[in-house]
Write a protein that holds these residues in place. Sequence first.
Motif, PDB file in Angstrom:
ATOM      1  N   GLU A 105       0.879  -1.094  -0.088  1.00 56.74           N
ATOM      2  CA  GLU A 105      -0.162  -0.040  -0.046  1.00 56.74           C
ATOM      3  C   GLU A 105       0.776   1.123   0.303  1.00 56.74           C
ATOM      4  O   GLU A 105       0.408   2.245  -0.681  1.00 56.74           O
ATOM      5  N   LYS A 109       0.733   3.997  -3.057  1.00 60.75           N
ATOM      6  CA  LYS A 109       0.635   5.499  -2.710  1.00 60.75           C
ATOM      7  C   LYS A 109       1.642   6.154  -3.512  1.00 60.75           C
ATOM      8  O   LYS A 109       1.272   7.489  -3.740  1.00 60.75           O
ATOM      9  N   HIS A 110       2.703   5.756  -3.562  1.00 58.08           N
ATOM     10  CA  HIS A 110       3.884   6.424  -4.367  1.00 58.08           C
ATOM     11  C   HIS A 110       3.948   6.054  -5.869  1.00 58.08           C
ATOM     12  O   HIS A 110       5.009   6.754  -6.669  1.00 58.08           O
TER      13      HIS A 110
END
Length: 234
Positions: A105, A109-110
Amino acid sequence: LAACQPASPATQQPVEQKPIIIGASLPLTGDFGDPGSAAKKGYEIWAAMINKAGGLLGRKVELKIVDNASDKDTASADYEKLITVDKVDLVAGPFSSLLVIPTSEVAAKHGYAFVEPAGGSPSVFNRGLNNVFFAQPAQGARQADAFALYILGLPADKRPKTFAVVTLEDTFTQGVMDRLKGLLTDGGLNMVLDKTYPEGTTDFSDIATQVADLDPDLILGGTQTTDCIGQIQA
C-alpha cells in the motif's frame, strides 16, 4: 537527440551508466528471520545473475536492503524512506503476507510497482491494488491442495473421518487453512474443532487438551516456524 543534450557535469554520472537501485525491507531478524535471510540471499543471487548478463537496460543493479525485524510498522516506514528519501528506482517486496499487505500500500501510494515473491495470501490480492506483481505460479491458499487430494484419495477404510484445525491468526496461514477446510469438508470429512490463536502464543497446553478430548482422526496445524515447534511440544 543525443547531440542536443547538454554535457553532464563532471560529477554527474550519465543516466545510462548509473546503477539501478532496488530497495527492499526484509525480516532479517525476529519471527521471520530465517526465511527473511533466505529471501535476501535469493535477491542477491538474482542481482548477481542479472549483472553478469549485462544488467537491466544495460545498467548495473544494486540492492539496498534493510532489516524490518519482522515488524509491519517498521517495514512500512522502511519503504516510505526507501521511496521518498533514498529515492530508489524500484522496490521489491518483503517476506510474508503480514508484511506484504501494508508495504504494498505504501508503494501504491507513491506509484511504485511492487514485485513480491513471498506473500501469497488472498488478502494480498483482494484490495483492488494494480501495482502488486506476485512472482510465484499460484496464490498461497492453494499450497495445501495436494495434501487434500491425498487425504480424499485414500481408501474409505483408511481415510480420516474427523479433523481438528488449529491455526495462527495470520493472513497467509488462514488463507491456506480456509481453503483446506473447505476441500476436506466438501469431501465428506467432519471438522470437530476450528481454533485460531493470536500471534505470540507460547503455551498450547489448553489447545492440546481440547484436541485430545475430541480425539480427531486428523489434526491440521496452520503455523509459522516458532509456533509450529510449540504445538509439537504440546
